[in-house]
Design a protein around this motif. Structure first.
Motif, short mmCIF file in Angstrom:
data_model
loop_
_atom_site.label_atom_id
_atom_site.label_comp_id
_atom_site.label_asym_id
_atom_site.label_seq_id
_atom_site.Cartn_x
_atom_site.Cartn_y
_atom_site.Cartn_z
N GLN A 147 -15.16 3.55 64.62
CA GLN A 147 -14.63 2.22 64.34
C GLN A 147 -13.86 1.72 65.56
O GLN A 147 -12.98 2.41 66.07
CB GLN A 147 -13.70 2.22 63.13
CG GLN A 147 -13.00 0.86 62.92
CD GLN A 147 -12.16 0.79 61.66
OE1 GLN A 147 -12.63 1.14 60.58
NE2 GLN A 147 -10.91 0.34 61.77
N SER A 186 -11.18 -0.81 66.91
CA SER A 186 -10.07 -1.57 66.34
C SER A 186 -9.29 -2.29 67.42
O SER A 186 -8.95 -1.71 68.44
CB SER A 186 -9.13 -0.64 65.57
OG SER A 186 -9.78 0.00 64.50
N LYS A 197 -19.83 1.85 63.84
CA LYS A 197 -20.07 1.54 62.43
C LYS A 197 -19.27 0.34 61.94
O LYS A 197 -19.64 -0.29 60.95
CB LYS A 197 -19.75 2.75 61.57
CG LYS A 197 -20.63 3.97 61.84
CD LYS A 197 -20.21 5.15 60.98
CE LYS A 197 -21.08 6.37 61.27
NZ LYS A 197 -20.65 7.56 60.47
N LYS A 198 -18.17 0.05 62.62
CA LYS A 198 -17.30 -1.02 62.14
C LYS A 198 -16.47 -1.56 63.31
O LYS A 198 -16.12 -0.84 64.23
CB LYS A 198 -16.37 -0.50 61.04
CG LYS A 198 -15.51 -1.55 60.37
CD LYS A 198 -14.61 -0.93 59.29
CE LYS A 198 -15.43 -0.47 58.11
NZ LYS A 198 -14.54 0.00 57.00
N PHE A 237 -12.89 -3.95 63.79
CA PHE A 237 -11.72 -4.42 63.04
C PHE A 237 -10.81 -5.21 63.97
O PHE A 237 -10.50 -4.77 65.08
CB PHE A 237 -10.97 -3.23 62.46
CG PHE A 237 -9.70 -3.58 61.73
CD1 PHE A 237 -9.74 -3.93 60.38
CD2 PHE A 237 -8.48 -3.57 62.38
CE1 PHE A 237 -8.58 -4.24 59.70
CE2 PHE A 237 -7.31 -3.88 61.71
CZ PHE A 237 -7.36 -4.22 60.37
N TYR A 259 -17.75 -11.23 59.61
CA TYR A 259 -16.53 -10.47 59.37
C TYR A 259 -15.97 -10.85 58.00
O TYR A 259 -15.90 -12.03 57.65
CB TYR A 259 -15.49 -10.75 60.44
CG TYR A 259 -15.75 -10.09 61.76
CD1 TYR A 259 -15.05 -8.96 62.15
CD2 TYR A 259 -16.72 -10.60 62.64
CE1 TYR A 259 -15.28 -8.35 63.37
CE2 TYR A 259 -16.97 -10.00 63.86
CZ TYR A 259 -16.25 -8.88 64.23
OH TYR A 259 -16.49 -8.28 65.44
N HIS A 303 -10.07 -8.67 55.46
CA HIS A 303 -9.47 -7.42 54.99
C HIS A 303 -8.09 -7.67 54.40
O HIS A 303 -7.74 -7.15 53.35
CB HIS A 303 -9.39 -6.43 56.15
CG HIS A 303 -8.90 -5.06 55.79
ND1 HIS A 303 -7.56 -4.75 55.68
CD2 HIS A 303 -9.58 -3.92 55.50
CE1 HIS A 303 -7.42 -3.48 55.35
NE2 HIS A 303 -8.63 -2.96 55.24
N GLU A 334 -12.78 -7.52 59.31
CA GLU A 334 -13.60 -6.40 59.71
C GLU A 334 -15.07 -6.67 59.45
O GLU A 334 -15.43 -7.49 58.60
CB GLU A 334 -13.17 -5.11 59.01
CG GLU A 334 -13.36 -5.15 57.51
CD GLU A 334 -12.87 -3.88 56.82
OE1 GLU A 334 -12.25 -3.04 57.48
OE2 GLU A 334 -13.13 -3.72 55.61
N LYS A 335 -15.90 -5.94 60.21
CA LYS A 335 -17.35 -6.13 60.09
C LYS A 335 -18.03 -4.77 60.18
O LYS A 335 -17.76 -3.99 61.09
CB LYS A 335 -17.86 -7.03 61.21
CG LYS A 335 -19.37 -7.25 61.23
CD LYS A 335 -19.75 -8.21 62.34
CE LYS A 335 -21.23 -8.52 62.32
NZ LYS A 335 -21.59 -9.52 63.35
N CYS A 336 -18.88 -4.48 59.21
CA CYS A 336 -19.71 -3.27 59.28
C CYS A 336 -20.95 -3.58 60.10
O CYS A 336 -21.59 -4.62 59.93
CB CYS A 336 -20.09 -2.82 57.88
SG CYS A 336 -18.70 -2.27 56.88
#
Length: 312
Positions: free
Chosen positions: A61, A63, A102-103, A105, A130, A133, A309-311
């Motif tokens: 992830q 961030s 994978k993500k 943020f 996105y 969250h 956030e975005k997967c």
């Protein structure tokens, strides 16, 4: 546009100024042990750098920020259009896919930090898939409004409490050495322990951070005893941010936080700051109503603070 990684040194050369201390290599390098690695990204159009962002990557992830109250996608041109933000996020999508992330943020600053840029960023993040969250309610003093008009702005109960505080023989001490800073931290620790709130930074972490961040630390003294304190970062030239403040148990009748708020307004207003950010009164978007009411009573304004956030 194309997003590409650079070294911290190259990032510093390209990003010659930042509106927020948390978007600097110095701050991020201090906290790099908290993630698997840091990616310093520049987004360019043709050969012209247009945006910059720092991601801390942990467990696939990315961030922004990875150890700070907030971070952002930095525009490197004064006039960056909404289309430019869209193109930059598309380039970051390709970077994330190529890196096998994978993500992604983002926890961005409260909107008042830069209304035009952050409005464009939130819009672009939403349209690029996105999800929201958190939407936190942040509070800050607009010092241009309250510095010279404080008594006319605060609520009746805050006026009454400030009058009590000003008659309580309180004094403001500015901490100039490590021993006093540790005393201020210990007051905060007592406050958090009494209220059952988490204290996310250890004493050593606070001291390490203060070694690289412009700051002020204050203690409110009553009859020779420190009863309240505040740790404040200079986020940029116009905004100071209260990272921690609080009083010790058993002194609420002295209204030391009302006194501290008033003194900080006077201190930073005199320095020409525009805002004193005292942080959110929500946790994961859930409000602490008492804290919201208190901050509003002493003259703070509300502002939204988004986490998205975005997967991949």
């Amino acid at each position: 546009m194309l997003a590409y990684k650079v070294t911290p040194q190259e990032f510093q050369q390209i990003v010659t100024s930042s509106d927020v201390i948390y978007n600097t290599t110095t701050f991020c390098e201090l906290n790099k042990k908290k993630v698997d690695y840091i990616d310093y990204l520049i987004v360019k159009k043709d050969e012209s750098p247009r945006f910059a962002v720092i991601f801390g990557v942990k467990d696939s992830q990315a961030s922004c920020p990875f150890s700070a109250p907030f971070g952002t996608l930095l525009p490197l041109k004064k006039s960056s259009s909404v289309e430019n933000y869209d193109d930059a996020l598309s380039a970051i999508d390709i970077y994330a896919s190529d890196m096998g992330l994978k993500k992604i943020f983002f926890r961005i600053p409260p909107i008042f930090y830069e209304v035009n840029a952050l409005t464009a960023l939130v819009s672009s993040l939403f349209r690029h898939g996105y999800e929201v969250h958190d939407v936190d309610v942040n509070y800050a003093f607009n010092l241009y409004d309250v510095y010279e008009n404080y008594d006319s702005i605060i609520h009746y109960n805050a006026k009454k409490n400030l009058r009590i505080a000003l008659k309580s023989n309180l004094e403001l001490q500015i901490c100039n050495n490590e021993e006093d800073i540790i005393s201020a931290y210990n007051i905060i620790a007592q406050n958090r322990s009494c209220k059952g709130y988490p204290l996310r930074m250890t004493q050593d972490q606070v001291l390490e951070t203060l070694s690289v961040v412009a700051h002020d630390v204050f203690i409110v003294q009553h009859e020779g005893q420190g009863i309240a304190s505040a740790i404040v970062y200079h986020v940029n030239d116009k905004i100071a941010q209260v990272i921690y403040w609080g009083d010790i148990p058993g002194v609420t009748h002295l209204k030391s936080i009302n006194y501290l708020a008033y003194q900080l307004i006077q201190y930073y207003g005199a320095k020409g700051c525009q805002y004193l950010d005292i942080g959110p009164s929500t946790e994961n978007s859930i409000p602490n109503y008492g804290l919201c009411d208190f901050k509003e009573s002493i003259g703070c304004e509300r502002s939204l603070k988004f986490a998205m956030e975005k997967c991949i």
